[in-house]
Write a protein that holds these residues in place. Structure first.
Motif, PDB file in Angstrom:
ATOM      1  N   PHE A 217       2.792  41.584 -27.840  1.00  0.00           N
ATOM      2  CA  PHE A 217       1.800  42.140 -26.464  1.00  0.00           C
ATOM      3  C   PHE A 217       2.179  40.394 -25.967  1.00  0.00           C
ATOM      4  CE2 PHE A 217      -1.936  40.217 -24.721  1.00  0.00           C
ATOM      5  CZ  PHE A 217      -1.647  40.690 -23.369  1.00  0.00           C
ATOM      6  N   LEU A 218       2.023  39.518 -26.775  1.00  0.00           N
ATOM      7  CA  LEU A 218       2.655  37.920 -25.877  1.00  0.00           C
ATOM      8  C   LEU A 218       3.586  37.148 -25.258  1.00  0.00           C
ATOM      9  CD1 LEU A 218      -0.021  36.023 -28.062  1.00  0.00           C
ATOM     10  CD2 LEU A 218      -0.654  36.703 -26.690  1.00  0.00           C
ATOM     11  N   ALA A 219       4.414  38.331 -26.398  1.00  0.00           N
ATOM     12  CA  ALA A 219       5.704  38.244 -25.387  1.00  0.00           C
ATOM     13  C   ALA A 219       6.232  38.681 -24.384  1.00  0.00           C
ATOM     14  CB  ALA A 219       6.891  39.054 -26.568  1.00  0.00           C
ATOM     15  N   ARG A 220       5.446  40.028 -23.941  1.00  0.00           N
ATOM     16  CA  ARG A 220       6.021  40.671 -22.601  1.00  0.00           C
ATOM     17  C   ARG A 220       6.326  40.313 -21.459  1.00  0.00           C
ATOM     18  NH1 ARG A 220       2.576  45.539 -25.600  1.00  0.00           N
ATOM     19  NH2 ARG A 220       4.243  46.194 -27.088  1.00  0.00           N
ATOM     20  N   GLU A 221       6.612  40.473 -20.469  1.00  0.00           N
ATOM     21  CA  GLU A 221       6.538  39.866 -18.847  1.00  0.00           C
ATOM     22  C   GLU A 221       4.862  40.120 -19.103  1.00  0.00           C
ATOM     23  OE1 GLU A 221       9.134  40.471 -16.946  1.00  0.00           O
ATOM     24  OE2 GLU A 221      10.763  39.940 -17.328  1.00  0.00           O
ATOM     25  N   SER A 222       4.076  41.214 -19.461  1.00  0.00           N
ATOM     26  CA  SER A 222       3.377  41.665 -18.477  1.00  0.00           C
ATOM     27  C   SER A 222       2.211  40.370 -19.251  1.00  0.00           C
ATOM     28  CB  SER A 222       3.334  42.966 -19.265  1.00  0.00           C
ATOM     29  OG  SER A 222       3.007  43.416 -20.370  1.00  0.00           O
ATOM     30  N   ALA A 223       2.216  40.486 -19.935  1.00  0.00           N
ATOM     31  CA  ALA A 223       1.015  39.338 -20.161  1.00  0.00           C
ATOM     32  C   ALA A 223       0.916  37.865 -19.411  1.00  0.00           C
ATOM     33  CB  ALA A 223       1.524  38.795 -22.099  1.00  0.00           C
ATOM     34  N   ALA A 224       1.811  37.622 -18.357  1.00  0.00           N
ATOM     35  CA  ALA A 224       1.510  36.633 -18.063  1.00  0.00           C
ATOM     36  C   ALA A 224       0.558  35.717 -17.188  1.00  0.00           C
ATOM     37  CB  ALA A 224       3.147  36.618 -16.629  1.00  0.00           C
ATOM     38  N   PHE A 225      -0.359  36.419 -18.097  1.00  0.00           N
ATOM     39  CA  PHE A 225      -1.613  35.456 -16.893  1.00  0.00           C
ATOM     40  C   PHE A 225      -2.117  35.294 -18.719  1.00  0.00           C
ATOM     41  CE2 PHE A 225      -6.324  35.919 -15.237  1.00  0.00           C
ATOM     42  CZ  PHE A 225      -5.382  34.842 -13.983  1.00  0.00           C
ATOM     43  N   THR A 226      -1.783  35.871 -19.937  1.00  0.00           N
ATOM     44  CA  THR A 226      -2.465  35.027 -20.959  1.00  0.00           C
ATOM     45  C   THR A 226      -1.515  34.117 -21.210  1.00  0.00           C
ATOM     46  OG1 THR A 226      -3.054  37.527 -21.217  1.00  0.00           O
ATOM     47  CG2 THR A 226      -2.963  35.781 -23.016  1.00  0.00           C
ATOM     48  N   THR A 227      -2.003  32.657 -21.140  1.00  0.00           N
ATOM     49  CA  THR A 227      -1.385  31.590 -22.118  1.00  0.00           C
ATOM     50  C   THR A 227      -3.025  30.365 -22.210  1.00  0.00           C
ATOM     51  OG1 THR A 227       0.252  29.657 -21.749  1.00  0.00           O
ATOM     52  CG2 THR A 227      -1.931  30.315 -19.566  1.00  0.00           C
ATOM     53  N   GLY A 228      -2.486  29.605 -23.049  1.00  0.00           N
ATOM     54  CA  GLY A 228      -3.522  28.479 -24.086  1.00  0.00           C
ATOM     55  C   GLY A 228      -4.730  29.902 -24.880  1.00  0.00           C
ATOM     56  N   ALA A 229      -3.875  30.758 -25.438  1.00  0.00           N
ATOM     57  CA  ALA A 229      -5.076  31.629 -25.836  1.00  0.00           C
ATOM     58  C   ALA A 229      -5.023  31.570 -27.526  1.00  0.00           C
ATOM     59  CB  ALA A 229      -5.134  32.899 -25.541  1.00  0.00           C
ATOM     60  N   VAL A 230      -6.697  31.410 -28.474  1.00  0.00           N
ATOM     61  CA  VAL A 230      -6.716  31.225 -29.009  1.00  0.00           C
ATOM     62  C   VAL A 230      -6.867  32.561 -29.799  1.00  0.00           C
ATOM     63  CG1 VAL A 230      -7.323  30.324 -31.744  1.00  0.00           C
ATOM     64  CG2 VAL A 230      -6.457  28.366 -29.429  1.00  0.00           C
ATOM     65  N   ILE A 231      -6.137  33.366 -30.297  1.00  0.00           N
ATOM     66  CA  ILE A 231      -6.585  34.815 -31.103  1.00  0.00           C
ATOM     67  C   ILE A 231      -6.661  34.784 -31.741  1.00  0.00           C
ATOM     68  CG2 ILE A 231      -5.558  37.142 -30.949  1.00  0.00           C
ATOM     69  CD1 ILE A 231      -3.885  36.266 -28.210  1.00  0.00           C
ATOM     70  N   ALA A 232      -7.859  35.564 -32.548  1.00  0.00           N
ATOM     71  CA  ALA A 232      -7.852  35.609 -34.004  1.00  0.00           C
ATOM     72  C   ALA A 232      -7.787  36.653 -34.560  1.00  0.00           C
ATOM     73  CB  ALA A 232      -9.687  35.234 -34.443  1.00  0.00           C
TER      74      ALA A 232
END
Length: 242
Positions: A217-232
């Motif tokens: 998910f994080l690698a996709r282009e559609s995840a462009a607005f997700t940055t600096g996240a710490v996901i458990a």
């Protein structure tokens, strides 16, 4: 050439699941490993994914390895910093070697792997950097002062770099797995493992595939607005604020 991803520690455990999942998503994947030639050879034969051997704690080896990958596969657009080791000991018994080996592989590798790739990503205005930390980098763990410190450092590295690169189309995120059903966890004494599972609200260990799905998910282009996240990804075992 298409999308190219590097996954460190990419031939075993969680890393193997990540490499395979990105491969299925259409990436040309370079799975980096440090020492287990037999396992790496078997992984390559089973999946067709290219494997590369170098020590992520060595900056020169990383720079040379990345050049080799790009010569073979093309420019790297996605980096998954997954490699990690443990050298567990209570601090009052821990040697400097146990401390420094873990910091070098688990934390110095963030710089060693990312530094050669970050400028080309900035020039292309696109990149995905996904760092694998740990539940123990969030809450700490007895007998793992070295590992917990390194994995906490990965979280700080992620948050800082995300701010530096956001306007360049590069996202930087961090995943903190809990206890995942890998060879390392399987080696835990049965009674200890039973207590661990009892502390996980969902009542089971996680799987490497569940971590890999988050990476995809994080690698996709559609995840462009997700940055600096710490996901458990820990089954609710530890719930942190941010």
């Amino acid at each position: 050439m298409g999308r190219v991803a590097i996954v460190t520690g990419g031939t075993r455990g969680i890393g193997a699941c990540i490499s395979s999942a990105l491969h299925k998503e259409g990436y040309a994947v370079a799975a980096v490993y440090a020492g287990n030639d037999e396992t790496a050879k078997a992984f390559n034969k089973e999946t067709g994914i290219r494997v590369y051997k170098w020590n992520v704690g060595d900056p020169e080896a990383c720079a040379e390895g990345i050049c080799e990958v790009e010569a073979d596969l093309g420019p790297v657009c996605t980096l998954v910093n997954n490699a990690g080791i443990t050298r567990d000991s209570m601090l009052h018994k821990m040697s400097y070697q146990q401390w420094s080996e873990v910091l070098r592989v688990n934390l110095d590798s963030m710089f060693n792997m990312t530094r050669p790739l970050i400028e080309p990503m900035r020039e292309r205005n696109f990149g995905r950097i996904i760092n694998i930390s740990s539940i123990n980098g969030q809450k700490g763990q007895m007998g793992q002062a070295n590992y917990s410190a390194a994995k906490a450092g990965v979280i700080g590295f992620t948050k800082a770099l995300a701010q530096e690169t956001a306007r360049k189309g590069i996202t930087v995120n961090c995943i903190c797995p809990g206890y995942i059903d890998t060879e390392m966890v399987a080696a835990v004494p049965p009674k200890v493992l039973e207590n661990i599972v009892a502390s996980i609200p969902v009542g089971r260990l996680g799987t490497g595939h569940e971590v890999a799905e988050m990476v995809c998910f994080l690698a996709r282009e559609s995840a462009a607005f997700t940055t600096g996240a710490v996901i458990a990804v820990n089954g609710g075992q530890y719930i942190a604020n941010g």
